[in-house]
Each structure stands twice: as structure tokens, then as C-alpha cells.
Design an enzyme around this catalytic site. Structure first.
Site, PDB file in Angstrom:
ATOM      1  N   SER A 128       0.840  -1.198   0.000  1.00 46.93           N
ATOM      2  CA  SER A 128       0.000   0.000   0.000  1.00 46.93           C
ATOM      3  C   SER A 128       0.879   1.253   0.000  1.00 46.93           C
ATOM      4  CB  SER A 128      -0.966  -0.044   1.186  1.00 46.93           C
ATOM      5  OG  SER A 128      -1.989   0.909   1.050  1.00 46.93           O
ATOM      6  N   HIS A 163      -4.028  -1.648  -4.504  1.00 46.15           N
ATOM      7  CA  HIS A 163      -5.454  -1.976  -4.299  1.00 46.15           C
ATOM      8  C   HIS A 163      -6.272  -1.764  -5.569  1.00 46.15           C
ATOM      9  CE1 HIS A 163      -4.178  -1.952  -0.168  1.00 46.15           C
ATOM     10  NE2 HIS A 163      -4.000  -0.647  -0.155  1.00 46.15           N
TER      11      HIS A 163
END
Length: 241
Positions: A128, A163
Site C-alpha cells: 500500500s 489496491h
């Protein structure tokens, strides 16, 4: 003497999200030492204690020599911080807020030491925000709404979007940023994917699941972007073999 390659691994998972350990085991397979030194940098989460505990448990159980660089409760002076990071085989950056992470690193001079460590052969990686930070730019929700950030460390040329498959709006927003030139061409990581780069070139892409993909996203024509799915080796099959 030939300089070591600058190696960066982008992770769409790991100890904090997955129970099977496939991506972390894959990462460690590229270290080449029986007891690798792995330093966790949880700046993006504000040095969240539970996150640190997860890391220590996961990497101690893998026979590593884990350590943690905390900047919100910093105890190391500049030289000790530099020695710590330069002594690592892997620097593993956690998720959270990309913009805050970069600002704190620069305030403490961590960005400069990480570049030095990378140039010496330390494997840089993260999930992330910890994937976003290595590139020239990234796609982020650091400011609330999804947007672009052109302020990364630049150890990986281009841009990164994490993501890509799991957060609403990611795919369309990232493609728009690339199409309009707000972000340069880059890499879109679905959850479950790992991608290893050496000197900016993709060396290997792997996946925990048959569905997860790595994409190359590039501008094409006027305000258009195209994505190309890249082959990923399925880790579950590799473990079962």
C-alpha cells in the site's frame, strides 16, 4: 567492482493481510541469506503498536532477525539510524498514509539513508503506502478522495497504484491520472500480487491467487490510458510442487 542492482518489491499483501504467508516467503526467497535482517518501517500508520507486533511475530517465526524503525517515538540519533538501515537485507514499509510517510521521512533524513541502502543492495519493499513510496509518483487516498501524488522517492521509475481491484474508484481514477499526464506510466497492483524490480525493470511477478494480476498502465492518444495484464507465477502451485 559492479554496483548491486537497485531492487524494489511491490506487495499486494503480506503478514498484515494474508494468513498463508506466500508473499512474505516469496520476498525472503530473494534475499539469499539463512537469517536475513528485516527492518519494518511503520511510519505510514503512525508506528501503530499492533502492526509492529504483527510484523515481529511473522518474521521471527520465519527465522529472520527483525527490527523496527520507529520515528514517532524515535530513540536513535542520526548515525545510529543510518547504521541500522544500512545493516539490513530488507527494508519492509507498512501501509497507511503515503503523504505523511514521505513528509516524516524527509524531516528525519530517512529518505536519504534509504537511497543509500538501496544503492548498496538492500531490498526495498512494502504494501500500500509502502509500495507507493518507492516510485516517482503514486495513486493515493492520503488526502481523503483518491488523487495523485507526484512526490515519491524515485527509486522505481514511473508510478504505482495499489489496491487496483479492491477499492472502489481506484481503477478509473488511476487510469485518468495516467491518461492526463498527472502521473507517468506505471504499475497497478491487485491485492495478492508481488512484483520485483531491478534497476527499474520488472524481474518477476507472482500471485497468491489465480485471479490477481499486475498491470502496466500507459497513456495512449488524447486523454486515454490502456492497461495490459502481465503474467504472474502462481505461488500456491509453487509451494505445492
Amino acid at each position: 567492482m559492479v554496483a548491486p542492482a537497485r531492487r524494489v518489491a511491490l506487495l499486494g499483501g503480506g503478514f498484515s493481510t494474508d494468513g498463508d504467508g506466500l508473499l512474505d516467503d516469496w520476498l525472503l526467497s530473494h534475499v539469499g541469506r539463512p537469517r536475513p535482517k528485516v527492518c519494518f518501517v511503520p511510519t505510514a500508520s503512525g508506528d501503530a503498536p499492533a502492526y509492529i507486533d504483527q510484523f515481529l511475530s511473522a518474521f521471527e517465526s520465519r527465522g529472520c532477525e527483525p527490527s523496527v524503525l520507529s520515528l514517532f517515538r524515535r530513540e536513535l540519533d542520526d548515525e545510529a539510524l543510518r547504521r541500522l538501515l544500512l545493516d539490513q537485507d530488507v527494508v519492509y514499509v507498512g501501509g497507511g498514509n503515503t503523504a505523511n510517510l514521505l513528509a516524516v521521512w524527509r524531516a528525519h533524513g530517512v529518505d536519504r539513508v534509504l537511497r543509500e541502502a538501496c544503492n548498496r543492495g538492500t531490498l526495498m519493499c512494502g504494501i500500500s503506502a509502502g509500495a507507493n513510496c518507492w516510485a516517482d509518483g503514486s495513486h493515493t487516498d492520503s488526502f481523503g478522495p483518491l488523487t495523485f501524488l507526484r512526490d515519491g522517492l524515485g527509486l522505481l521509475p514511473g508510478s504505482v497504484c495499489p489496491h487496483y481491484d479492491s477499492e472502489p474508484g481506484r481503477r478509473a481514477s488511476y487510469r485518468q491520472a495516467v491518461a492526463t499526464g498527472m502521473l507517468s506510466a506505471g504499475w497497478a497492483i491487485e491485492d495478492g500480487v508481488g512484483a520485483l524490480f531491478a534497476d527499474g525493470r520488472l524481474e518477476e511477478a507472482v500471485s497468491r491467487t489465480p485471479e490477481a494480476r499486475l498491470y502496466r498502465v500507459q497513456a495512449e492518444g488524447a486523454n486515454e490510458a490502456v492497461e495490459r495484464a502481465l503474467p504472474c507465477r502462481l505461488l500456491a502451485e509453487s509451494r505445492d510442487a
